[in-house]
Design a protein around this motif. Structure first.
Motif, PDB file in Angstrom:
ATOM      1  N   ASP A 170       0.848  -1.184   0.000  1.00 52.18           N
ATOM      2  CA  ASP A 170       0.000   0.000   0.000  1.00 52.18           C
ATOM      3  C   ASP A 170       0.888   1.239   0.000  1.00 52.18           C
ATOM      4  OD1 ASP A 170      -2.820  -1.158   0.568  1.00 52.18           O
ATOM      5  OD2 ASP A 170      -1.599  -2.037   2.168  1.00 52.18           O
ATOM      6  N   LEU A 171       0.424   2.273  -0.682  1.00 50.93           N
ATOM      7  CA  LEU A 171       1.076   3.578  -0.612  1.00 50.93           C
ATOM      8  C   LEU A 171       0.080   4.529   0.048  1.00 50.93           C
ATOM      9  CD1 LEU A 171       3.823   4.894  -1.594  1.00 50.93           C
ATOM     10  CD2 LEU A 171       2.432   5.965  -3.371  1.00 50.93           C
ATOM     11  N   ASP A 172       0.457   5.039   1.219  1.00 48.56           N
ATOM     12  CA  ASP A 172      -0.426   5.886   2.011  1.00 48.56           C
ATOM     13  C   ASP A 172       0.110   7.305   2.057  1.00 48.56           C
ATOM     14  OD1 ASP A 172      -2.216   3.756   2.883  1.00 48.56           O
ATOM     15  OD2 ASP A 172      -0.522   3.052   4.076  1.00 48.56           O
ATOM     16  N   GLY A 173      -0.745   8.286   1.720  1.00 53.66           N
ATOM     17  CA  GLY A 173      -0.370   9.686   1.740  1.00 53.66           C
ATOM     18  C   GLY A 173      -0.182  10.226   0.339  1.00 53.66           C
ATOM     19  N   GLY A 174      -0.379  11.536   0.193  1.00 58.66           N
ATOM     20  CA  GLY A 174      -0.248  12.150  -1.116  1.00 58.66           C
ATOM     21  C   GLY A 174      -1.348  11.701  -2.060  1.00 58.66           C
ATOM     22  N   LEU A 175      -1.267  12.138  -3.282  1.00 59.03           N
ATOM     23  CA  LEU A 175      -2.163  11.683  -4.338  1.00 59.03           C
ATOM     24  C   LEU A 175      -1.355  10.774  -5.254  1.00 59.03           C
ATOM     25  CD1 LEU A 175      -3.919  15.069  -5.202  1.00 59.03           C
ATOM     26  CD2 LEU A 175      -4.843  13.197  -3.812  1.00 59.03           C
ATOM     27  N   ALA A 176      -1.856   9.585  -5.530  1.00 55.36           N
ATOM     28  CA  ALA A 176      -1.060   8.622  -6.283  1.00 55.36           C
ATOM     29  C   ALA A 176      -1.947   7.697  -7.090  1.00 55.36           C
ATOM     30  CB  ALA A 176      -0.172   7.812  -5.342  1.00 55.36           C
ATOM     31  N   GLN A 177      -1.390   7.193  -8.202  1.00 51.74           N
ATOM     32  CA  GLN A 177      -2.068   6.238  -9.073  1.00 51.74           C
ATOM     33  C   GLN A 177      -1.063   5.211  -9.576  1.00 51.74           C
ATOM     34  OE1 GLN A 177      -3.328   8.868 -12.197  1.00 51.74           O
ATOM     35  NE2 GLN A 177      -5.353   9.202 -11.297  1.00 51.74           N
ATOM     36  N   VAL A 178      -1.483   3.950  -9.646  1.00 52.31           N
ATOM     37  CA  VAL A 178      -0.687   2.935 -10.328  1.00 52.31           C
ATOM     38  C   VAL A 178      -0.919   3.116 -11.822  1.00 52.31           C
ATOM     39  CG1 VAL A 178      -0.210   0.489 -10.613  1.00 52.31           C
ATOM     40  CG2 VAL A 178      -0.959   1.349  -8.392  1.00 52.31           C
ATOM     41  N   ILE A 179       0.165   3.335 -12.573  1.00 52.81           N
ATOM     42  CA  ILE A 179       0.024   3.629 -14.006  1.00 52.81           C
ATOM     43  C   ILE A 179       0.544   2.510 -14.902  1.00 52.81           C
ATOM     44  CG2 ILE A 179       0.027   6.125 -13.701  1.00 52.81           C
ATOM     45  CD1 ILE A 179       3.014   6.109 -14.470  1.00 52.81           C
ATOM     46  N   ALA A 180       1.316   1.576 -14.340  1.00 47.57           N
ATOM     47  CA  ALA A 180       1.841   0.466 -15.148  1.00 47.57           C
ATOM     48  C   ALA A 180       2.117  -0.718 -14.246  1.00 47.57           C
ATOM     49  CB  ALA A 180       3.116   0.877 -15.890  1.00 47.57           C
ATOM     50  N   LEU A 181       1.949  -1.907 -14.778  1.00 45.90           N
ATOM     51  CA  LEU A 181       2.321  -3.145 -14.094  1.00 45.90           C
ATOM     52  C   LEU A 181       3.193  -3.965 -15.028  1.00 45.90           C
ATOM     53  CD1 LEU A 181      -1.093  -4.125 -12.434  1.00 45.90           C
ATOM     54  CD2 LEU A 181       0.953  -3.265 -11.258  1.00 45.90           C
ATOM     55  N   ASP A 182       4.282  -4.474 -14.485  1.00 42.73           N
ATOM     56  CA  ASP A 182       5.198  -5.308 -15.278  1.00 42.73           C
ATOM     57  C   ASP A 182       5.577  -4.638 -16.591  1.00 42.73           C
ATOM     58  OD1 ASP A 182       5.040  -7.119 -13.230  1.00 42.73           O
ATOM     59  OD2 ASP A 182       3.537  -8.363 -14.189  1.00 42.73           O
ATOM     60  N   SER A 183       5.880  -3.335 -16.505  1.00 43.54           N
ATOM     61  CA  SER A 183       6.403  -2.527 -17.607  1.00 43.54           C
ATOM     62  C   SER A 183       5.361  -2.079 -18.618  1.00 43.54           C
ATOM     63  CB  SER A 183       7.532  -3.257 -18.356  1.00 43.54           C
ATOM     64  OG  SER A 183       8.523  -3.688 -17.456  1.00 43.54           O
ATOM     65  N   ASN A 184       4.119  -2.525 -18.467  1.00 38.87           N
ATOM     66  CA  ASN A 184       3.100  -2.195 -19.450  1.00 38.87           C
ATOM     67  C   ASN A 184       2.049  -1.267 -18.861  1.00 38.87           C
ATOM     68  OD1 ASN A 184       3.640  -3.933 -21.999  1.00 38.87           O
ATOM     69  ND2 ASN A 184       3.983  -5.319 -20.281  1.00 38.87           N
ATOM     70  N   PRO A 185       1.722  -0.162 -19.562  1.00 37.52           N
ATOM     71  CA  PRO A 185       0.759   0.810 -19.052  1.00 37.52           C
ATOM     72  C   PRO A 185      -0.610   0.182 -18.810  1.00 37.52           C
ATOM     73  CG  PRO A 185       1.926   1.683 -20.970  1.00 37.52           C
ATOM     74  CD  PRO A 185       2.279   0.236 -20.880  1.00 37.52           C
ATOM     75  N   LEU A 186      -1.297   0.644 -17.760  1.00 38.78           N
ATOM     76  CA  LEU A 186      -2.658   0.217 -17.498  1.00 38.78           C
ATOM     77  C   LEU A 186      -3.627   1.014 -18.378  1.00 38.78           C
ATOM     78  CD1 LEU A 186      -2.715  -0.046 -13.590  1.00 38.78           C
ATOM     79  CD2 LEU A 186      -2.281  -1.840 -15.264  1.00 38.78           C
ATOM     80  N   PRO A 187      -4.721   0.410 -18.818  1.00 37.00           N
ATOM     81  CA  PRO A 187      -5.716   1.157 -19.593  1.00 37.00           C
ATOM     82  C   PRO A 187      -6.270   2.344 -18.813  1.00 37.00           C
ATOM     83  CG  PRO A 187      -6.146  -1.211 -19.683  1.00 37.00           C
ATOM     84  CD  PRO A 187      -5.074  -1.009 -18.659  1.00 37.00           C
ATOM     85  N   ARG A 188      -6.436   2.133 -17.491  1.00 34.60           N
ATOM     86  CA  ARG A 188      -6.878   3.193 -16.589  1.00 34.60           C
ATOM     87  C   ARG A 188      -6.093   3.073 -15.296  1.00 34.60           C
ATOM     88  NH1 ARG A 188     -11.200   1.102 -18.925  1.00 34.60           N
ATOM     89  NH2 ARG A 188     -11.468  -0.397 -17.223  1.00 34.60           N
ATOM     90  N   PRO A 189      -5.597   4.188 -14.760  1.00 30.28           N
ATOM     91  CA  PRO A 189      -4.868   4.122 -13.490  1.00 30.28           C
ATOM     92  C   PRO A 189      -5.770   3.605 -12.372  1.00 30.28           C
ATOM     93  CG  PRO A 189      -4.519   6.237 -14.581  1.00 30.28           C
ATOM     94  CD  PRO A 189      -5.629   5.546 -15.315  1.00 30.28           C
ATOM     95  N   VAL A 190      -5.146   2.978 -11.362  1.00 30.16           N
ATOM     96  CA  VAL A 190      -5.880   2.473 -10.205  1.00 30.16           C
ATOM     97  C   VAL A 190      -5.210   2.981  -8.935  1.00 30.16           C
ATOM     98  CG1 VAL A 190      -6.691   0.416 -11.427  1.00 30.16           C
ATOM     99  CG2 VAL A 190      -4.559   0.310 -10.121  1.00 30.16           C
ATOM    100  N   ALA A 191      -5.937   2.937  -7.835  1.00 31.47           N
ATOM    101  CA  ALA A 191      -5.407   3.403  -6.559  1.00 31.47           C
ATOM    102  C   ALA A 191      -4.304   2.465  -6.071  1.00 31.47           C
ATOM    103  CB  ALA A 191      -6.525   3.486  -5.533  1.00 31.47           C
ATOM    104  N   PRO A 192      -3.263   2.999  -5.423  1.00 31.46           N
ATOM    105  CA  PRO A 192      -2.145   2.168  -4.949  1.00 31.46           C
ATOM    106  C   PRO A 192      -2.458   1.514  -3.606  1.00 31.46           C
ATOM    107  CG  PRO A 192      -1.672   4.455  -4.492  1.00 31.46           C
ATOM    108  CD  PRO A 192      -3.001   4.442  -5.196  1.00 31.46           C
TER     109      PRO A 192
END
Length: 461
Positions: A231-253
């Motif tokens: 988990d990443l707690d604090g700030g504003l953040a989005q998961v933008i890629a998994l295993d080097s490949n961009p996600l179609p839509r960012p998700v919460a960390p």
């Protein structure tokens, strides 16, 4: 067994790999490498107040460096073996020519003590990758031989900073010295967990970053065993890629499950005030364990996540599912009577696991036959069935695949090179067999890999 010579086998099983290696050797005489990695032993402080003896690194006096190269550009790396045992280097997740893949005997000979080898890499894909040995794998990785590799995007997404985080455990006692790197009873189950959690070889490091700035956190789990939830707690953040490949839509960390070999890229907007820290934590039975902290410093840059340009998809070929052939793989126990054989690249002395009832018995000049032979350019669905009670992060060298479906859970259609196969789960993934050669296919819990849960796929014209 193969109907080819040992020399052909060492060079990847065919003339294409041999020609690639020969051209690489000729080129190595013509120009200097972009980087030299000296494989070294060293003493280093991991547990505060102690110095751990007998560590290994791709640097003479500290953690392995973060390698940076650009998408679509050649990058030459010389590996100089300064330890007293053989090694190789595998570039985890990179779609490289077979001769550059770093697998002993299957794609190259082991690099003996005092030896030197050049790897010439040119990645069509951007993203977060990592590198590690594929010879004496458990011992060398457990002692520190895991480093991050970043392939910079051809188009800058607009971050202010880039922070790679090498997440891994070490098995150390209270005195800071190595204890037994694995236990056989654990290798036959989920694997042997480490005792000290680190990020970039530090326990609970604090990173001071400009307040209000946009930072790309590159998480890579290079551990030999641990499947963790982060988990990443604090700030504003989005998961933008998994295993080097961009996600179609960012998700919460939140609740990010990352197994050995897997990676997650997070876009972080650093808070404006110094008292508003950001914590990366690992979920444990005793509660969240802090791995690293980000502390804002200075006046706020007042950036906004909306300013970032979306990551471009990597040019991974799309499988033709309507005409794809299905190939089955069973990940399970080793048949009775299978025993490891002596190997120049080490053996743990046990055989617990198998793929399609065939156990990998060790890295030798005459490995078992391929699990499957794929035709170059054809589409395939790989049906992965786990008959065991344990999780297995399944990694394929040289090619990327798309997740299709699972009989246990809903999975997104992500492109990856390492899929976490849960207990008793059957998962289907699809790929285009676009990269010729012999490609290792194995569990990235290294105790499982080294006690039988390894094989390879052959892609031929």
């Amino acid at each position: 067994m193969f109907g080819i010579s040992r020399r052909e086998l060492l060079l990847g099983g065919g003339a294409t790999a041999a020609a690639s290696l020969a051209s690489g050797l000729a080129a190595s005489r013509a120009f200097a490498a972009d980087l030299t990695l000296p494989v070294s032993t060293l003493d280093h402080s991991i547990v505060p107040g102690t110095v751990t003896q007998g560590m290994m690194s791709f640097a003479p006096d500290g953690p392995p460096p973060v390698i940076r190269m650009r998408q679509g550009e050649s990058f030459a790396i010389d590996v100089a073996n300064g330890i007293d045992e053989a090694t190789t280097v595998h570039w985890h997740g990179l779609r490289v020519p077979n001769a550059m893949d770093g697998v002993p005997y299957l794609t190259q000979e082991p690099v003996e003590p005092g030896g030197r080898v050049r790897y010439t890499l040119n990645s069509p894909d951007a993203g977060t990758y990592w590198y590690h040995p594929h010879c004496n794998t458990l011992d060398q990785m457990a002692r520190g031989l895991t480093g991050l590799l970043v392939v910079e995007d051809a188009e800058d997404p607009g971050f202010d900073r880039d922070l790679p985080l090498n997440i891994r455990d070490f098995r150390l006692g209270g005195d800071g010295q190595f204890i037994a790197l694995f236990k056989a009873r654990n290798a036959a189950r989920g694997g042997t967990l480490g005792t000290v959690s680190t990020v970039n070889w530090q326990t609970e490091p604090v990173y001071e970053l400009p307040a209000g700035s946009l930072v790309r956190l590159r998480l890579a789990v290079t551990d030999v065993t641990r499947v963790g939830t982060y988990d990443l707690d604090g700030g504003l953040a989005q998961v933008i890629a998994l295993d080097s490949n961009p996600l179609p839509r960012p998700v919460a960390p939140k609740g990010i499950v990352i197994a050995p070999g897997q990676r997650a890229d997070i876009a972080l907007r650093v808070p404006d005030r110094e008292e508003e820290t950001v914590r990366l934590t690992l979920r444990t039975p005793a509660g969240p364990r802090t791995l690293a902290t980000v502390r804002p410093v200075g006046a706020s840059a007042r950036r906004d996540l909306a300013e970032l340009r979306p990551l471009r998809p990597n040019p991974v070929p799309e499988p033709d599912l309507a005409n794809a052939e299905t190939v089955d793989f069973l990940f399970g126990w080793s048949p009775e009577g299978d025993e490891p054989v002596p190997s120049f690249c080490g053996s743990l002395g046990y055989t617990f696991w198998s793929i399609n009832r065939v156990a990998w018995q060790g890295d030798t000049p005459s490995p078992v036959d391929p699990l499957a032979v794929l035709k170059q350019g054809r589409s395939y669905i790989l049906r992965l069935r786990n008959e065991t009670q344990n999780d297995h992060p399944i990694h394929l060298h040289g090619m990327s695949f798309r997740l299709l479906r699972s009989d246990k859970r809903k999975i997104p259609p992500l492109v990856t090179d390492t899929a976490l196969l849960r207990s008793q789960e059957t998962m289907e993934v699809a790929l285009v067999a676009d990269n010729p050669g012999n490609w290792v296919f194995h569990c990235h819990v290294i105790e499982h890999q080294k006690t039988g849960l390894t094989g390879y796929l052959r892609v031929e014209a």
